[in-house]
Design an enzyme around this catalytic site. Structure first.
Site, short mmCIF file in Angstrom:
data_model
loop_
_atom_site.label_atom_id
_atom_site.label_comp_id
_atom_site.label_asym_id
_atom_site.label_seq_id
_atom_site.Cartn_x
_atom_site.Cartn_y
_atom_site.Cartn_z
N ILE A 116 40.08 42.61 36.53
CA ILE A 116 39.07 41.58 36.78
C ILE A 116 39.74 40.26 37.14
O ILE A 116 39.34 39.58 38.09
CB ILE A 116 38.13 41.42 35.56
CG1 ILE A 116 37.34 42.72 35.34
CG2 ILE A 116 37.19 40.24 35.75
CD1 ILE A 116 36.54 42.77 34.03
N ARG A 134 35.65 37.90 26.43
CA ARG A 134 34.95 38.13 25.17
C ARG A 134 34.85 36.81 24.42
O ARG A 134 35.81 36.02 24.39
CB ARG A 134 35.70 39.15 24.30
CG ARG A 134 35.46 40.59 24.67
CD ARG A 134 34.03 41.04 24.42
NE ARG A 134 33.81 42.45 24.74
CZ ARG A 134 33.38 42.91 25.92
NH1 ARG A 134 33.12 42.08 26.90
NH2 ARG A 134 33.19 44.20 26.12
N GLU A 180 27.52 37.05 19.55
CA GLU A 180 26.42 37.45 20.42
C GLU A 180 25.34 38.22 19.68
O GLU A 180 25.71 39.05 18.85
CB GLU A 180 26.97 38.34 21.55
CG GLU A 180 27.12 37.58 22.83
CD GLU A 180 27.90 38.36 23.87
OE1 GLU A 180 27.44 39.43 24.28
OE2 GLU A 180 28.96 37.88 24.29
N HIS A 231 25.48 37.05 29.04
CA HIS A 231 26.32 38.24 29.25
C HIS A 231 25.84 39.08 30.44
O HIS A 231 25.43 40.24 30.29
CB HIS A 231 26.39 39.10 27.97
CG HIS A 231 27.66 39.92 27.90
ND1 HIS A 231 28.34 40.20 26.74
CD2 HIS A 231 28.39 40.52 28.88
CE1 HIS A 231 29.41 40.94 27.00
NE2 HIS A 231 29.46 41.14 28.30
C1 GLV Z 1 31.07 44.08 29.39
O1 GLV Z 1 31.28 43.08 28.77
C2 GLV Z 1 31.87 45.28 29.31
O2 GLV Z 1 32.88 45.31 28.59
O3 GLV Z 1 31.51 46.25 29.99
C1 GLV Z 2 39.12 45.18 33.22
O1 GLV Z 2 38.66 46.07 33.93
C2 GLV Z 2 40.37 44.46 33.43
O2 GLV Z 2 41.42 45.12 33.45
O3 GLV Z 2 40.34 43.24 33.61
#
Ligand code: GLV
Ligand code: GLV
Length: 317
Positions: free
Chosen positions: A156, A236, A265, A283
């Site tokens: 990500i 998170r 949360e 979220h």
């Molecule tokens: C979302 O926060 C996930 O971990 O899929």
């Molecule tokens: C999640 O998919 C990550 O590796 O950031």
């Protein structure tokens, strides 16, 4: 047929695939199941298909001894005690990859919103506060030529970096280890946590919650940031100490924040609710029709592989 409990409705694509291989019970309740409800509804089940709001620990697993697999409908798995699962030979899977671009999009939305004061401007416009454009009206921070510091350069984080480069940003990042492939692809530079804090104009938190990341962004960390800095968290919630973030925003240690995840949360710290320079999102990182459908198919493929005696593609333990 083996039994699968799905703790909350997921897109139909996934349910159909599950029904081809198992007797599937989908919770009809329009809310998260408690641990006790999972135990009651999970009796006799081989698989629990769980949400990240379900806490799965050793005690729960002992109370549903037929369960051999926990398939999490999320990429993150901090809601599951992996060690407890491993000790009981319970297989655990997640849904990586399919939500990478989707979560990166929301991260950019928060960066743009917090830096350019979009939500704040929307509130102002709705409340009759727009009395005409003028030279010093609602000035934000431009992104072109600024430095984006990514805390946690995984899939990500890299997807965020690629998008930010299109906005003219320079990329630095902090991980436990440098990633030379990413350095080359993104023209990114590994820096110490301290340097990340002191040299970023925007900090994006894209790390998972671990004992290393929990509470990493506390008052001392905010105090080392640039006064104009913007902090965005789509990782998170507990990576940020929320009371310290509220302090930092109130005292002008940083300019603004954008949050998609929270310490407790779905509760949101009332001090953050009272601040205009924080964008609060409920979220929504993976919340697109496309992404949630892809996650549903992926979680179901993990379950069907497991039930067929094969290795689930996204096995964690
Ligand atoms: C979302 O926060 C996930 O971990 O899929
Ligand atoms: C999640 O998919 C990550 O590796 O950031």
């Amino acid at each position: 047929m083996k039994k699968v409990l799905v703790t909350r409705r997921i897109p139909e694509e996934g349910i159909e695939l599950l029904r081809s291989a198992a007797e599937v019970t989908v919770s009809e309740l329009d809310r998260d199941l408690s641990g006790q409800e999972i135990v009651e509804m999970g009796q006799g089940c081989t698989v629990l298909l769980t949400m990240l709001s379900n806490r799965i620990d050793g005690e729960l697993l002992d109370a549903v001894p037929t369960v051999r697999m926990v398939a999490n409908y999320a990429v993150g798995y901090d809601n599951i005690d992996l060690e407890a699962a491993r000790r009981r030979s319970v297989v655990v899977t997640n849904t990586p990859g399919v939500l990478t671009e989707t979560t990166a999009e929301l991260t950019l939305a928060l960066i743009l919103d917090a830096a350019r004061r979009v939500s704040e401007g929307d509130r102002l416009a709705r409340s009759g506060g727009f009395t005409g454009i003028h030279p010093l009206f609602m000035l934000g921070m431009g992104l072109d030529g600024k430095t984006l510091g990514i805390y946690g350069l995984g899939r990500i984080g890299r997807a965020v970096a690629r998008r930010a480069r299109a906005f003219g940003m320079h990329i630095i990042y902090h991980n436990r280890h440098a990633n030379s492939e990413a350095d080359a692809e993104l023209d990114a530079r590994w820096v110490s946590f301290d340097e990340l804090l002191s040299t970023s104009d925007v900090i994006s938190i894209n790390a998972p919650l671990t004992r290393h990341t929990r509470g990493a962004f506390d008052l001392a960390a905010f105090g080392r940031m640039r006064p104009g800095a913007v902090v965005v968290n789509t990782g998170r919630g507990p990576i940020i100490v929320e009371d310290d973030l509220a302090d930092a925003l109130e005292r002008g240690f940083i300019a603004a924040a954008g949050l998609d995840v929270y310490q407790d949360e779905p509760a949101i710290n009332p001090r953050l609710l009272a601040l205009d320079n924080v964008v609060l999102c409920p979220h929504l990182g993976s919340a697109t029709r496309e992404c949630r459908a892809a996650m549903a198919v992926m979680v179901a493929q993990n379950v069907t592989a497991f039930l067929a005696g094969e290795e689930p593609p996204n096995r964690l333990v």
